[in-house]
Design a protein around this motif. Structure first.
Motif, PDB file in Angstrom:
ATOM      1  N   TRP A 112       6.179   3.143  -7.338  1.00  0.00           N
ATOM      2  CA  TRP A 112       5.920   2.167  -8.401  1.00  0.00           C
ATOM      3  C   TRP A 112       6.157   2.825  -9.766  1.00  0.00           C
ATOM      4  O   TRP A 112       6.081   4.046  -9.912  1.00  0.00           O
ATOM      5  CB  TRP A 112       4.510   1.594  -8.305  1.00  0.00           C
ATOM      6  CG  TRP A 112       3.389   2.567  -8.512  1.00  0.00           C
ATOM      7  CD1 TRP A 112       2.803   3.354  -7.560  1.00  0.00           C
ATOM      8  CD2 TRP A 112       2.716   2.866  -9.744  1.00  0.00           C
ATOM      9  NE1 TRP A 112       1.799   4.116  -8.118  1.00  0.00           N
ATOM     10  CE2 TRP A 112       1.735   3.841  -9.454  1.00  0.00           C
ATOM     11  CE3 TRP A 112       2.843   2.407 -11.053  1.00  0.00           C
ATOM     12  CZ2 TRP A 112       0.887   4.361 -10.436  1.00  0.00           C
ATOM     13  CZ3 TRP A 112       1.998   2.920 -12.030  1.00  0.00           C
ATOM     14  CH2 TRP A 112       1.039   3.882 -11.713  1.00  0.00           C
ATOM     15  N   THR A 113       6.465   1.993 -10.745  1.00  0.00           N
ATOM     16  CA  THR A 113       6.809   2.529 -12.067  1.00  0.00           C
ATOM     17  C   THR A 113       5.903   1.970 -13.149  1.00  0.00           C
ATOM     18  O   THR A 113       5.225   0.958 -12.964  1.00  0.00           O
ATOM     19  CB  THR A 113       8.268   2.205 -12.434  1.00  0.00           C
ATOM     20  OG1 THR A 113       8.430   0.772 -12.526  1.00  0.00           O
ATOM     21  CG2 THR A 113       9.233   2.762 -11.404  1.00  0.00           C
ATOM     22  N   VAL A 173       0.822  -1.203   0.000  1.00  0.00           N
ATOM     23  CA  VAL A 173       0.000   0.000   0.000  1.00  0.00           C
ATOM     24  C   VAL A 173       0.861   1.261   0.000  1.00  0.00           C
ATOM     25  O   VAL A 173       0.557   2.232  -0.681  1.00  0.00           O
ATOM     26  CB  VAL A 173      -0.953  -0.008   1.215  1.00  0.00           C
ATOM     27  CG1 VAL A 173      -1.760   1.282   1.259  1.00  0.00           C
ATOM     28  CG2 VAL A 173      -1.880  -1.218   1.148  1.00  0.00           C
ATOM     29  N   GLU A 174       1.932   1.258   0.753  1.00  0.00           N
ATOM     30  CA  GLU A 174       2.797   2.441   0.823  1.00  0.00           C
ATOM     31  C   GLU A 174       3.412   2.752  -0.538  1.00  0.00           C
ATOM     32  O   GLU A 174       3.458   3.900  -0.971  1.00  0.00           O
ATOM     33  CB  GLU A 174       3.902   2.229   1.854  1.00  0.00           C
ATOM     34  CG  GLU A 174       4.815   3.434   2.023  1.00  0.00           C
ATOM     35  CD  GLU A 174       5.853   3.228   3.103  1.00  0.00           C
ATOM     36  OE1 GLU A 174       6.780   4.055   3.203  1.00  0.00           O
ATOM     37  OE2 GLU A 174       5.746   2.240   3.862  1.00  0.00           O
ATOM     38  N   SER A 175       3.872   1.733  -1.221  1.00  0.00           N
ATOM     39  CA  SER A 175       4.472   1.936  -2.543  1.00  0.00           C
ATOM     40  C   SER A 175       3.468   2.469  -3.544  1.00  0.00           C
ATOM     41  O   SER A 175       3.820   3.223  -4.452  1.00  0.00           O
ATOM     42  CB  SER A 175       5.055   0.621  -3.053  1.00  0.00           C
ATOM     43  OG  SER A 175       5.637   0.779  -4.327  1.00  0.00           O
ATOM     44  N   VAL A 228      10.553   3.596 -22.339  1.00  0.00           N
ATOM     45  CA  VAL A 228      11.169   4.316 -21.231  1.00  0.00           C
ATOM     46  C   VAL A 228      10.299   4.111 -19.994  1.00  0.00           C
ATOM     47  O   VAL A 228       9.074   4.020 -20.095  1.00  0.00           O
ATOM     48  CB  VAL A 228      11.341   5.820 -21.553  1.00  0.00           C
ATOM     49  CG1 VAL A 228       9.996   6.517 -21.710  1.00  0.00           C
ATOM     50  CG2 VAL A 228      12.199   6.521 -20.507  1.00  0.00           C
ATOM     51  N   VAL A 229      10.928   3.999 -18.840  1.00  0.00           N
ATOM     52  CA  VAL A 229      10.220   3.795 -17.572  1.00  0.00           C
ATOM     53  C   VAL A 229      10.134   5.117 -16.821  1.00  0.00           C
ATOM     54  O   VAL A 229      11.042   5.944 -16.884  1.00  0.00           O
ATOM     55  CB  VAL A 229      10.954   2.743 -16.722  1.00  0.00           C
ATOM     56  CG1 VAL A 229      10.410   2.701 -15.298  1.00  0.00           C
ATOM     57  CG2 VAL A 229      10.826   1.369 -17.352  1.00  0.00           C
ATOM     58  N   CYS A 230       9.035   5.315 -16.107  1.00  0.00           N
ATOM     59  CA  CYS A 230       8.914   6.480 -15.228  1.00  0.00           C
ATOM     60  C   CYS A 230       8.121   6.094 -13.987  1.00  0.00           C
ATOM     61  O   CYS A 230       7.451   5.060 -13.957  1.00  0.00           O
ATOM     62  CB  CYS A 230       8.237   7.649 -15.939  1.00  0.00           C
ATOM     63  SG  CYS A 230       6.502   7.377 -16.326  1.00  0.00           S
ATOM     64  N   LEU A 231       8.193   6.926 -12.956  1.00  0.00           N
ATOM     65  CA  LEU A 231       7.332   6.748 -11.800  1.00  0.00           C
ATOM     66  C   LEU A 231       5.885   6.975 -12.220  1.00  0.00           C
ATOM     67  O   LEU A 231       5.593   7.896 -12.986  1.00  0.00           O
ATOM     68  CB  LEU A 231       7.729   7.729 -10.696  1.00  0.00           C
ATOM     69  CG  LEU A 231       9.083   7.455 -10.037  1.00  0.00           C
ATOM     70  CD1 LEU A 231       9.488   8.626  -9.151  1.00  0.00           C
ATOM     71  CD2 LEU A 231       9.049   6.163  -9.231  1.00  0.00           C
ATOM     72  N   GLY A 232       4.992   6.141 -11.726  1.00  0.00           N
ATOM     73  CA  GLY A 232       3.607   6.225 -12.165  1.00  0.00           C
ATOM     74  C   GLY A 232       2.660   6.897 -11.186  1.00  0.00           C
ATOM     75  O   GLY A 232       1.513   7.184 -11.541  1.00  0.00           O
ATOM     76  N   ALA A 233       3.112   7.155  -9.960  1.00  0.00           N
ATOM     77  CA  ALA A 233       2.228   7.718  -8.938  1.00  0.00           C
ATOM     78  C   ALA A 233       1.721   9.100  -9.344  1.00  0.00           C
ATOM     79  O   ALA A 233       2.454   9.885  -9.944  1.00  0.00           O
ATOM     80  CB  ALA A 233       2.959   7.803  -7.601  1.00  0.00           C
ATOM     81  N   PRO A 234       0.458   9.429  -9.026  1.00  0.00           N
ATOM     82  CA  PRO A 234      -0.108  10.733  -9.409  1.00  0.00           C
ATOM     83  C   PRO A 234       0.707  11.917  -8.915  1.00  0.00           C
ATOM     84  O   PRO A 234       0.799  12.943  -9.590  1.00  0.00           O
ATOM     85  CB  PRO A 234      -1.494  10.703  -8.736  1.00  0.00           C
ATOM     86  CG  PRO A 234      -1.828   9.256  -8.609  1.00  0.00           C
ATOM     87  CD  PRO A 234      -0.525   8.569  -8.349  1.00  0.00           C
ATOM     88  N   GLY A 235       1.329  11.773  -7.749  1.00  0.00           N
ATOM     89  CA  GLY A 235       2.096  12.879  -7.191  1.00  0.00           C
ATOM     90  C   GLY A 235       3.493  13.016  -7.741  1.00  0.00           C
ATOM     91  O   GLY A 235       4.266  13.868  -7.270  1.00  0.00           O
TER      92      GLY A 235
END
Length: 299
Positions: free
Chosen positions: A139-140, A130-132, A267-274
């Motif tokens: 998460w990516t 949940v934290e990730s 390409v990879v990126c962080l996926g979190a809304p923030g």
């Protein structure tokens, strides 16, 4: 291991997690082998002489960063890959990981497309992290685009494109360290990166400022078997951000990759809304989400 990544990419690219792609394997191996290799046990599974699954555990270790900080990693994480024709091997991967990381908090990053594997991880006691997955979690997501129509890159006055072959190892390392002050990257790390079969110095792009500072850099990993290229990492010097350098550098890189035979890029990126910054850059370049992590944890 990169060879298995290529075979899975050919048939189910949505099963390629961010830490198990062709380029990421080479990057991570070079980045930390010299410092952390002793805490990196691996296991391989074969069928008829062909690799069909692997697990790579990252056990507790100490990270000494270039900014002088030190981080003690106390848990264990796993990278793994299982060919979809041998999906049942995921149970053996899980059991092996639970054995080498017994007594530790354990994390793993399958993709949301691994429906069978997700059920097996749950059966072994792994739960959603949940934290990730929070608003600013780590998460990516993996993004892709084709290379049929790549616009001409334009740099601001005073900047020029270089490759690592042209600029040399010292400039390539400095570009990364300046962009990521908390990185543990060293000249030895880069030497190990260069020794991987996937690395090409002519596809390692830098942007040089008028005063000689390497203001941005990226490595492209060309998977010839699938005619695809992966950007990892992508970075800009803090003093040169918001000038459009990363955008122009990636456009230039895509044109180089296309000339080298690639028809597709990831390409990879962080996926979190923030954490929208890198995602906004890549979406503006025409990339769109292909797959995303499903982070799991076991206490």
């Amino acid at each position: 291991m990169p060879g298995l990544a290529q075979r899975v990419t050919a048939i189910r690219p949505d099963l390629i997690s961010a830490d198990a792609s062709y380029g990421e394997l080479a990057w991570v191996w070079g980045l930390g082998r010299a410092r952390y290799g002793a805490s990196w046990p691996r296991r391989l599974w074969f069928s008829g002489g062909e690799l069909v699954a692997w697990g790579w555990a990252f056990l507790p270790h100490q990270v000494r960063r270039n900014d002088g900080s030190v981080t003690d990693v106390t848990g264990a994480s796993l990278s793994y890959q299982v060919h979809p024709d041998h999906a049942e091997l995921v149970d053996e991967v899980i059991e092996w990981f639970d054995g080498v990381a017994a007594g530790l908090v354990r994390t793993v990053l399958p993709t949301t497309a691994e429906e069978f594997a997700l059920k097996r991880w749950a059966a072994h006691g792994y739960e959603i992290d949940v934290e990730s997955l929070g608003d600013t979690g780590d998460w990516t997501q993996l993004n892709e685009r084709d290379l049929t129509d790549v616009e001409q890159p334009v740099l601001p006055d005073g900047f020029r494109f270089r490759t690592a072959d042209e600029a040399g190892p010292e400039a390539a390392v400095r570009a990364h360290v300046d962009a990521w002050p908390s990185s543990a990257y060293t000249a030895r790390s880069y030497e190990d990166v260069r020794r991987t079969a996937a690395y090409r110095g002519d596809l390692h792009v830098l942007v040089e400022a008028a005063d000689g500072t390497m203001a941005a850099s990226t490595i492209m990993w060309l998977d010839r078997a699938n005619r695809t290229v992966e950007f990892e990492p992508v970075a800009t010097h803090p003093d040169y951000r918001r000038l459009g350098l990363a955008r122009s550098m990636m456009l230039y890189g895509m044109r180089l990759a296309r000339a080298a035979g690639a028809t597709h890029a990831t390409v990879v990126c962080l996926g979190a809304p923030g954490r929208p910054r890198a995602r906004g850059l890549y979406y503006g370049l025409g990339f769109r989400e292909l797959s995303r992590d499903a982070p799991l944890i076991k206490g």
